[in-house]
Design a protein around this motif. Sequence first.
Motif, PDB file in Angstrom:
ATOM      1  N   PRO A 187      16.232 -10.030  64.802  1.00 17.98           N
ATOM      2  CA  PRO A 187      16.505 -10.958  63.703  1.00 17.98           C
ATOM      3  C   PRO A 187      17.958 -11.441  63.684  1.00 17.98           C
ATOM      4  CG  PRO A 187      15.293  -9.039  62.936  1.00 17.98           C
ATOM      5  CD  PRO A 187      15.727  -8.730  64.334  1.00 17.98           C
ATOM      6  N   VAL A 188      18.155 -12.624  63.161  1.00 21.26           N
ATOM      7  CA  VAL A 188      19.505 -13.179  63.043  1.00 21.26           C
ATOM      8  C   VAL A 188      20.406 -12.240  62.248  1.00 21.26           C
ATOM      9  CG1 VAL A 188      20.849 -15.076  62.033  1.00 21.26           C
ATOM     10  CG2 VAL A 188      18.718 -15.568  63.238  1.00 21.26           C
ATOM     11  N   SER A 189      19.874 -11.634  61.207  1.00 25.52           N
ATOM     12  CA  SER A 189      20.667 -10.768  60.328  1.00 25.52           C
ATOM     13  C   SER A 189      21.220  -9.537  61.031  1.00 25.52           C
ATOM     14  CB  SER A 189      19.828 -10.331  59.125  1.00 25.52           C
ATOM     15  OG  SER A 189      18.681  -9.609  59.559  1.00 25.52           O
ATOM     16  N   GLN A 190      20.666  -9.168  62.183  1.00 26.07           N
ATOM     17  CA  GLN A 190      21.099  -7.968  62.894  1.00 26.07           C
ATOM     18  C   GLN A 190      21.993  -8.277  64.090  1.00 26.07           C
ATOM     19  OE1 GLN A 190      17.781  -5.340  63.799  1.00 26.07           O
ATOM     20  NE2 GLN A 190      16.784  -5.801  61.832  1.00 26.07           N
ATOM     21  N   ARG A 191      22.398  -9.513  64.217  1.00 29.53           N
ATOM     22  CA  ARG A 191      23.188  -9.918  65.373  1.00 29.53           C
ATOM     23  C   ARG A 191      24.680  -9.878  65.068  1.00 29.53           C
ATOM     24  NH1 ARG A 191      20.326 -12.420  69.550  1.00 29.53           N
ATOM     25  NH2 ARG A 191      18.083 -12.504  69.113  1.00 29.53           N
ATOM     26  N   GLU A 192      25.470  -9.748  66.126  1.00 32.04           N
ATOM     27  CA  GLU A 192      26.918  -9.648  66.005  1.00 32.04           C
ATOM     28  C   GLU A 192      27.556 -11.006  65.733  1.00 32.04           C
ATOM     29  OE1 GLU A 192      28.798  -6.851  66.137  1.00 32.04           O
ATOM     30  OE2 GLU A 192      26.919  -5.707  66.241  1.00 32.04           O
ATOM     31  N   HIS A 193      28.734 -10.945  65.121  1.00 33.15           N
ATOM     32  CA  HIS A 193      29.519 -12.174  64.908  1.00 33.15           C
ATOM     33  C   HIS A 193      29.855 -12.830  66.245  1.00 33.15           C
ATOM     34  CE1 HIS A 193      32.764 -14.860  63.668  1.00 33.15           C
ATOM     35  NE2 HIS A 193      33.483 -14.328  64.642  1.00 33.15           N
ATOM     36  N   GLY A 194      29.817 -14.145  66.269  1.00 37.65           N
ATOM     37  CA  GLY A 194      30.210 -14.901  67.455  1.00 37.65           C
ATOM     38  C   GLY A 194      29.135 -14.977  68.517  1.00 37.65           C
ATOM     39  N   THR A 195      27.896 -14.597  68.180  1.00 32.59           N
ATOM     40  CA  THR A 195      26.803 -14.693  69.138  1.00 32.59           C
ATOM     41  C   THR A 195      25.848 -15.798  68.713  1.00 32.59           C
ATOM     42  OG1 THR A 195      25.483 -13.039  67.944  1.00 32.59           O
ATOM     43  CG2 THR A 195      26.972 -12.235  69.654  1.00 32.59           C
ATOM     44  N   PHE A 196      24.858 -16.061  69.569  1.00 38.16           N
ATOM     45  CA  PHE A 196      23.848 -17.059  69.210  1.00 38.16           C
ATOM     46  C   PHE A 196      22.493 -16.586  69.715  1.00 38.16           C
ATOM     47  CE2 PHE A 196      25.275 -18.305  73.410  1.00 38.16           C
ATOM     48  CZ  PHE A 196      24.098 -18.633  74.070  1.00 38.16           C
ATOM     49  N   ALA A 197      21.483 -17.156  69.117  1.00 41.86           N
ATOM     50  CA  ALA A 197      20.114 -16.813  69.519  1.00 41.86           C
ATOM     51  C   ALA A 197      19.331 -18.091  69.773  1.00 41.86           C
ATOM     52  CB  ALA A 197      19.440 -15.994  68.423  1.00 41.86           C
ATOM     53  N   TYR A 198      18.420 -18.020  70.741  1.00 41.83           N
ATOM     54  CA  TYR A 198      17.509 -19.133  71.003  1.00 41.83           C
ATOM     55  C   TYR A 198      16.147 -18.762  70.432  1.00 41.83           C
ATOM     56  CZ  TYR A 198      14.392 -22.373  73.361  1.00 41.83           C
ATOM     57  OH  TYR A 198      13.429 -23.317  73.620  1.00 41.83           O
ATOM     58  N   GLY A 199      15.482 -19.710  69.783  1.00 44.85           N
ATOM     59  CA  GLY A 199      14.171 -19.397  69.243  1.00 44.85           C
ATOM     60  C   GLY A 199      13.540 -20.565  68.522  1.00 44.85           C
ATOM     61  N   LYS A 200      12.600 -20.219  67.620  1.00 43.84           N
ATOM     62  CA  LYS A 200      11.839 -21.222  66.885  1.00 43.84           C
ATOM     63  C   LYS A 200      12.369 -21.362  65.456  1.00 43.84           C
ATOM     64  CE  LYS A 200       7.441 -20.185  69.221  1.00 43.84           C
ATOM     65  NZ  LYS A 200       6.035 -19.727  68.977  1.00 43.84           N
ATOM     66  N   ILE A 201      12.375 -22.583  64.978  1.00 49.00           N
ATOM     67  CA  ILE A 201      12.650 -22.858  63.565  1.00 49.00           C
ATOM     68  C   ILE A 201      11.288 -23.061  62.917  1.00 49.00           C
ATOM     69  CG2 ILE A 201      13.879 -24.339  61.933  1.00 49.00           C
ATOM     70  CD1 ILE A 201      15.574 -25.199  64.511  1.00 49.00           C
ATOM     71  N   ILE A 202      10.989 -22.270  61.880  1.00 49.00           N
ATOM     72  CA  ILE A 202       9.627 -22.244  61.334  1.00 49.00           C
ATOM     73  C   ILE A 202       9.604 -22.590  59.848  1.00 49.00           C
ATOM     74  CG2 ILE A 202       8.800 -20.571  63.038  1.00 49.00           C
ATOM     75  CD1 ILE A 202       9.234 -18.382  60.919  1.00 49.00           C
ATOM     76  N   ASP A 203       8.426 -23.032  59.400  1.00 52.69           N
ATOM     77  CA  ASP A 203       8.250 -23.315  57.973  1.00 52.69           C
ATOM     78  C   ASP A 203       7.760 -22.064  57.259  1.00 52.69           C
ATOM     79  OD1 ASP A 203       5.524 -23.065  58.447  1.00 52.69           O
ATOM     80  OD2 ASP A 203       5.129 -25.221  58.407  1.00 52.69           O
ATOM     81  N   ALA A 204       7.436 -22.173  55.971  1.00 51.09           N
ATOM     82  CA  ALA A 204       7.053 -21.012  55.169  1.00 51.09           C
ATOM     83  C   ALA A 204       5.772 -20.359  55.668  1.00 51.09           C
ATOM     84  CB  ALA A 204       6.901 -21.420  53.706  1.00 51.09           C
ATOM     85  N   ALA A 205       4.909 -21.122  56.300  1.00 52.81           N
ATOM     86  CA  ALA A 205       3.653 -20.582  56.816  1.00 52.81           C
ATOM     87  C   ALA A 205       3.787 -20.043  58.230  1.00 52.81           C
ATOM     88  CB  ALA A 205       2.573 -21.668  56.760  1.00 52.81           C
ATOM     89  N   GLY A 206       4.980 -20.155  58.813  1.00 45.48           N
ATOM     90  CA  GLY A 206       5.194 -19.665  60.167  1.00 45.48           C
ATOM     91  C   GLY A 206       4.969 -20.702  61.240  1.00 45.48           C
ATOM     92  N   ALA A 207       4.641 -21.937  60.854  1.00 45.79           N
ATOM     93  CA  ALA A 207       4.437 -23.004  61.834  1.00 45.79           C
ATOM     94  C   ALA A 207       5.771 -23.502  62.359  1.00 45.79           C
ATOM     95  CB  ALA A 207       3.665 -24.152  61.192  1.00 45.79           C
ATOM     96  N   GLU A 208       5.769 -23.867  63.614  1.00 47.36           N
ATOM     97  CA  GLU A 208       7.010 -24.288  64.268  1.00 47.36           C
ATOM     98  C   GLU A 208       7.438 -25.682  63.806  1.00 47.36           C
ATOM     99  OE1 GLU A 208       8.514 -25.317  68.807  1.00 47.36           O
ATOM    100  OE2 GLU A 208       7.024 -23.717  68.516  1.00 47.36           O
ATOM    101  N   ILE A 209       8.719 -25.794  63.393  1.00 41.81           N
ATOM    102  CA  ILE A 209       9.320 -27.081  63.037  1.00 41.81           C
ATOM    103  C   ILE A 209      10.055 -27.665  64.224  1.00 41.81           C
ATOM    104  CG2 ILE A 209      11.037 -28.226  61.576  1.00 41.81           C
ATOM    105  CD1 ILE A 209      10.511 -26.131  59.441  1.00 41.81           C
ATOM    106  N   ASP A 210      10.758 -26.797  64.935  1.00 39.98           N
ATOM    107  CA  ASP A 210      11.597 -27.227  66.056  1.00 39.98           C
ATOM    108  C   ASP A 210      11.978 -25.985  66.847  1.00 39.98           C
ATOM    109  OD1 ASP A 210      13.134 -28.758  67.770  1.00 39.98           O
ATOM    110  OD2 ASP A 210      14.529 -29.484  66.241  1.00 39.98           O
ATOM    111  N   THR A 211      12.581 -26.175  67.989  1.00 34.28           N
ATOM    112  CA  THR A 211      13.208 -25.078  68.735  1.00 34.28           C
ATOM    113  C   THR A 211      14.694 -25.355  68.817  1.00 34.28           C
ATOM    114  OG1 THR A 211      12.856 -26.189  70.855  1.00 34.28           O
ATOM    115  CG2 THR A 211      11.149 -24.638  70.114  1.00 34.28           C
TER     116      THR A 211
END
Length: 454
Positions: free
Chosen positions: A46-70
């Motif tokens: 999860p983003v909340s468990q990542r270190e400062h100054g890092t980045f993650a690649y993944g999916k941007i999702i809506d409330a139902a879990g459907a993909e909005i974008d990557t």
Amino acid sequence: MSLYNPDTIAAIATPPGEGGVGIVRISGSRVWNIADQLFQPLDKTPVSQREHGTFAYGKIIDAAGAEIDTGLALIMRAPKSYTCEDVVEIQGHGGTVGMRRILRRALEAGARMADPGEFTKRAFLNGRIDLLQAEGIFDLIRARSDRAASAALEQMEGKLSRQFNVIYEAFLEVAANLETTLDFVEDELPDDVFSGIADLLDRTFRALDHLLDTWDEGRLLREGARVVILGRPNAGKSTLLNALLGFDRAIVSSTAGTTRDTIEEGFVLDGIPLRIIDTAGLRITDDEIEAEGIRRAEAHSEEAHLSVYLIDASQPLHDEDKARLEKLVPERSVIVLNKIDQGKQVELDGVETCLRSGEGVEDLKRAMAQAIEQGADLTAPPHAVISERHRHLLIESHREAKQARAFLNQNVEENAVLAAEHLRSALEYLGQVTGRVYHEELLDNIFSRFCIGK
């Protein structure tokens, strides 16, 4: 109402329209909860468990879990962020609809829409920057020339702040020394204590005057130099405007008096932003509309940094031209002898042109740039310069400090209390420049000019 709102804020940080990348910026105490709701990293951390100054690649999702974008999630933990708060920036594919969907998802997850300039306002309130640096950021975004951008960058990096802080500390020292003298009887004070206070005050006045001297340059860089094109009808004014801009902005006609109103356009000349103003031809007329256009032309001429006066050099010099030329300020004027391809019948110092063919236009540009640079003292390297807001506060501070100095000149021992009061007022005005002293109305006035997302 509190100046600092602890809400978590979100906004689109990139310009509207299509682009390769779009960014939604989120800042505040609930960032990690919100980010975990709308972003699913590909590696499942999860983003909340990542270190400062890092980045993650993944999916941007809506409330139902459907993909909005990557896209990417950039992680910045307090205080090592622009706002000094926890910040996440979601990068998706640029596009109005896609960015709005991501922003809407952030708002649904618990953020609120950021006010204009609120990210920068939080940077100020959290002590990352002062007000001068915040305004430098605004000026850098709005810069219309290399010189303006360089000056804004210096301000953003704190050079102007340091100059103001030196003056502030000097006034503070003078005020403290004055108030200290109130605790002593006259015979106990060293002989040179008041002369030392006066000397420090006088040195500070010189520093104030130096800053005030940068206002003209600051106004020119921020607003652009006003250049008015003047001359009799059919001298080639509209042709000159089109030649400078590189496109047909004004109607060109052989019929005299085509331009009735002023036409204004922006233009950058040798790194100097200009506002070029084409005006109605100057002549005596009974036409009410044309007369109003001529009145406006004369008004613009009085306010301009530079007047470019065109003369039809193929004809003998007209009496109207002679009268107008006598009123021009040489240091703020460039005379253009146009239509030299049709023969030259005017013997005056000026730039010779045939605007219809483009001959002499580059020479005219150089003459204009030189006149503006010399008039505004732009020959020195770019440097941070004050704005109208700073100028107003400096003048008020200068006035209060001068009053303090006058009291000291009259009778040092009897007027020390009054002098100290005026110095405290001077400090109040100076403090509003950098933000040592601020109130909600001041901050709203400054940050409301910023775009949403900055």
